[in-house]
Write an enzyme that holds these catalytic residues in place. Structure first.
Site, PDB file in Angstrom:
ATOM      1  N   HIS A 138      12.764 -17.259  41.971  1.00 27.10           N
ATOM      2  CA  HIS A 138      11.950 -17.410  40.766  1.00 27.10           C
ATOM      3  C   HIS A 138      12.396 -16.428  39.683  1.00 27.10           C
ATOM      4  O   HIS A 138      12.347 -16.744  38.497  1.00 27.10           O
ATOM      5  CB  HIS A 138      10.464 -17.210  41.065  1.00 27.10           C
ATOM      6  CG  HIS A 138       9.619 -17.485  39.851  1.00 27.10           C
ATOM      7  ND1 HIS A 138       9.299 -18.762  39.451  1.00 27.10           N
ATOM      8  CD2 HIS A 138       9.093 -16.650  38.918  1.00 27.10           C
ATOM      9  CE1 HIS A 138       8.586 -18.702  38.332  1.00 27.10           C
ATOM     10  NE2 HIS A 138       8.454 -17.427  37.994  1.00 27.10           N
ATOM     11  N   ASP A 162      13.423 -17.266  35.812  1.00 23.36           N
ATOM     12  CA  ASP A 162      12.955 -16.576  34.613  1.00 23.36           C
ATOM     13  C   ASP A 162      14.107 -16.048  33.765  1.00 23.36           C
ATOM     14  O   ASP A 162      14.042 -16.063  32.534  1.00 23.36           O
ATOM     15  CB  ASP A 162      12.021 -15.430  34.999  1.00 23.36           C
ATOM     16  CG  ASP A 162      10.629 -15.903  35.367  1.00 23.36           C
ATOM     17  OD1 ASP A 162      10.241 -17.002  34.932  1.00 23.36           O
ATOM     18  OD2 ASP A 162       9.934 -15.183  36.088  1.00 23.36           O
ATOM     19  N   HIS A 166       9.430 -21.043  31.648  1.00 26.41           N
ATOM     20  CA  HIS A 166       9.694 -22.057  32.664  1.00 26.41           C
ATOM     21  C   HIS A 166      10.195 -23.364  32.063  1.00 26.41           C
ATOM     22  O   HIS A 166      11.083 -24.012  32.635  1.00 26.41           O
ATOM     23  CB  HIS A 166       8.439 -22.312  33.502  1.00 26.41           C
ATOM     24  CG  HIS A 166       8.002 -21.121  34.289  1.00 26.41           C
ATOM     25  ND1 HIS A 166       6.829 -21.080  35.004  1.00 26.41           N
ATOM     26  CD2 HIS A 166       8.578 -19.901  34.464  1.00 26.41           C
ATOM     27  CE1 HIS A 166       6.702 -19.898  35.589  1.00 26.41           C
ATOM     28  NE2 HIS A 166       7.753 -19.168  35.271  1.00 26.41           N
ATOM     29  N   HIS A 184      10.732  -9.929  32.359  1.00 27.09           N
ATOM     30  CA  HIS A 184      10.863 -10.435  30.987  1.00 27.09           C
ATOM     31  C   HIS A 184      11.250  -9.339  30.002  1.00 27.09           C
ATOM     32  O   HIS A 184      12.108  -9.536  29.137  1.00 27.09           O
ATOM     33  CB  HIS A 184       9.552 -11.072  30.541  1.00 27.09           C
ATOM     34  CG  HIS A 184       9.153 -12.263  31.345  1.00 27.09           C
ATOM     35  ND1 HIS A 184       9.955 -13.371  31.476  1.00 27.09           N
ATOM     36  CD2 HIS A 184       8.039 -12.514  32.070  1.00 27.09           C
ATOM     37  CE1 HIS A 184       9.349 -14.264  32.251  1.00 27.09           C
ATOM     38  NE2 HIS A 184       8.196 -13.761  32.621  1.00 27.09           N
TER      39      HIS A 184
END
Length: 318
Positions: free
Chosen positions: A240, A244, A82, A267
Site C-alpha cells: 500500500h 501511495d 488512490h 505523504h
C-alpha cells in the site's frame, strides 16, 4: 497494453462511497481530458459553480495522513492519492476527476474500485506523443531516520519502499516494483490502507478517520490483524505504501523515468522529495517517447514481522 502516445479515457465512469476522514457520502466520476491536460479535479458546488485544480505538486495544501489539493480559495479535495495511483498506474495521461464532496471516496481502502472504473470507461490513445520526466541525478530528503530519494534509473519507473513500525504485527517490510499497467493491476492496486487500533481515539479527536471501518481499512492491534477476511498479501502494508508513492508522485504532472526509494516514508516525505526535485532544474528533463521496459514486472518483496523503531500511526491512508 502499451501506448506510445498520450492517453485519456474513452467515456465516463462513476463510483460512490464515503470519505475515510470526513465520513461523508461522495460521488466521483472519471472522464476524458484533452492532450496535455494531465489530471484535473473538478469539485461541483452547491451554487452550480465548479472549482478546478490540476493535480500537480504546487496544488498540494496538506499532507497530514492524506494528500490534499487546493487553490487560493483553500482545500478542494482530500485523499487524492488512490485515484491518482490508479490513473498513473494504468498508463492514463489525461483525465478529469469530478467530485461532489470534499474527499475522494475511500472505497475498500485500495485503488481496485478506480481500476474497475477505468476499465469500464476504457483507455484511448490521443494524437500527441507521450512525455516523461527523466530523473538525471539523485535528489534526497532526510527526515530523522526517514528518507526519500529520486534517482536515475534506465528502465521506466522503479519504486522501492521500506517500512518499519513499532507495531509487532506490521513490523519491518520491504517491497520493490517496476511499474507498468500489468504489475500495478496485479500486485499493487488491491493493497489496502492500514492503521492501528490504539490510535483510533486520537485520530477521531483530531477530526480524522470518521469514515474508517473494517470494510475500508486494515486494522491491527498489538497481536493480530482484526479484519476477519485477513490479508490480501503477506506484505500488504508495504504494497500500500508503494500505491501511495505512485499516487503522490503522479503530482509531477508527467510519468517518471527514474527510481524512487523511501524508508519510513509517507505523504509528507513523498511530497518533499517531489518538490525538491522540481525546484532543481538540473535534476530532470522532459523527454518524449516510450521508455524501455522489461516484458515482465521485476517486483520483489521481503516481508518481516520484527518490531521496528518508528512509531505506529493509522489509519495509514499514506
Amino acid at each position: 497494453m502499451k501506448f506510445n502516445r498520450q492517453t485519456t479515457l474513452r467515456s465516463r465512469a462513476t463510483v460512490t462511497g464515503v470519505g475515510v476522514h470526513s465520513g461523508s457520502a461522495v460521488s466521483l466520476t472519471l472522464g476524458p481530458a484533452s492532450i496535455d491536460a494531465g489530471f484535473i479535479f473538478v469539485r461541483s458546488g452547491a451554487d452550480g459553480d465548479d472549482r478546478r485544480v490540476r493535480a500537480v505538486a504546487k496544488s498540494v495544501t496538506s499532507t497530514e495522513l492524506a494528500t490534499v489539493l487546493g487553490d487560493q480559495q483553500g482545500p478542494l479535495v482530500s485523499t487524492a492519492e488512490h485515484v491518482l495511483a490508479a490513473l498513473r498506474g494504468l498508463g492514463v495521461d489525461n483525465a478529469t476527476i469530478e467530485i461532489d464532496g470534499p474527499e475522494v471516496p475511500i472505497m475498500d481502502g485500495s485503488s481496485a474500485a478506480f481500476v474497475a472504473a477505468i476499465d469500464q470507461a476504457g483507455i484511448v490513445e490521443q494524437s500527441a506523443a507521450r512525455r516523461f520526466i527523466q530523473i538525471l541525478k539523485p535528489v534526497r530528503v532526510n527526515r530523522g531516520d526517514a528518507y526519500g530519494e529520486l534517482h536515475p534509473h534506465a528502465r521506466g519507473f522503479r519504486i522501492e519502499v521500506e517500512i518499519d513500525f513499532a507495531n509487532p504485527v506490521i513490523g519491518h517490510q520491504d517491497y520493490a516494483l517496476d511499474l507498468n499497467p500489468e504489475s500495478f493491476r496485479r500486485e499493487i492496486s488491491r493493497a489496502r490502507t492500514f492503521g492501528c487500533m490504539n490510535d483510533v481515539e486520537k485520530l477521531w479527536s483530531a477530526g480524522f478517520a470518521r469514515g474508517a471501518s473494517f470494510e475500508n481499512s486494515m486494522v491491527f492491534d498489538d497481536e493480530r490483524l482484526l479484519n476477519t477476511e485477513g490479508l490480501r498479501y503477506a506484505d500488504e502494508c508495504a504494497r500500500h505504501k508503494v500505491l501511495d508513492v505512485i499516487g503522490d508522485l503522479a503530482l509531477a504532472g508527467l510519468p517518471l523515468i527514474g527510481g524512487y526509494r523511501s524508508v519510513r516514508g509517507g505523504h509528507k516525505l513523498n511530497h518533499a522529495v517531489l518538490t525538491a526535485m522540481m525546484a532543481d532544474r538540473t535534476a530532470w528533463r522532459v523527454v518524449e517517447g516510450q521508455p524501455a521496459s522489461r516484458p515482465r514486472s521485476q517486483s520483489e518483496a521481503v516481508g518481516g514481522m520484527v518490531g521496528g523503531m518508528a512509531a505506529a500511526y493509522g489509519p495509514n491512508v499514506s
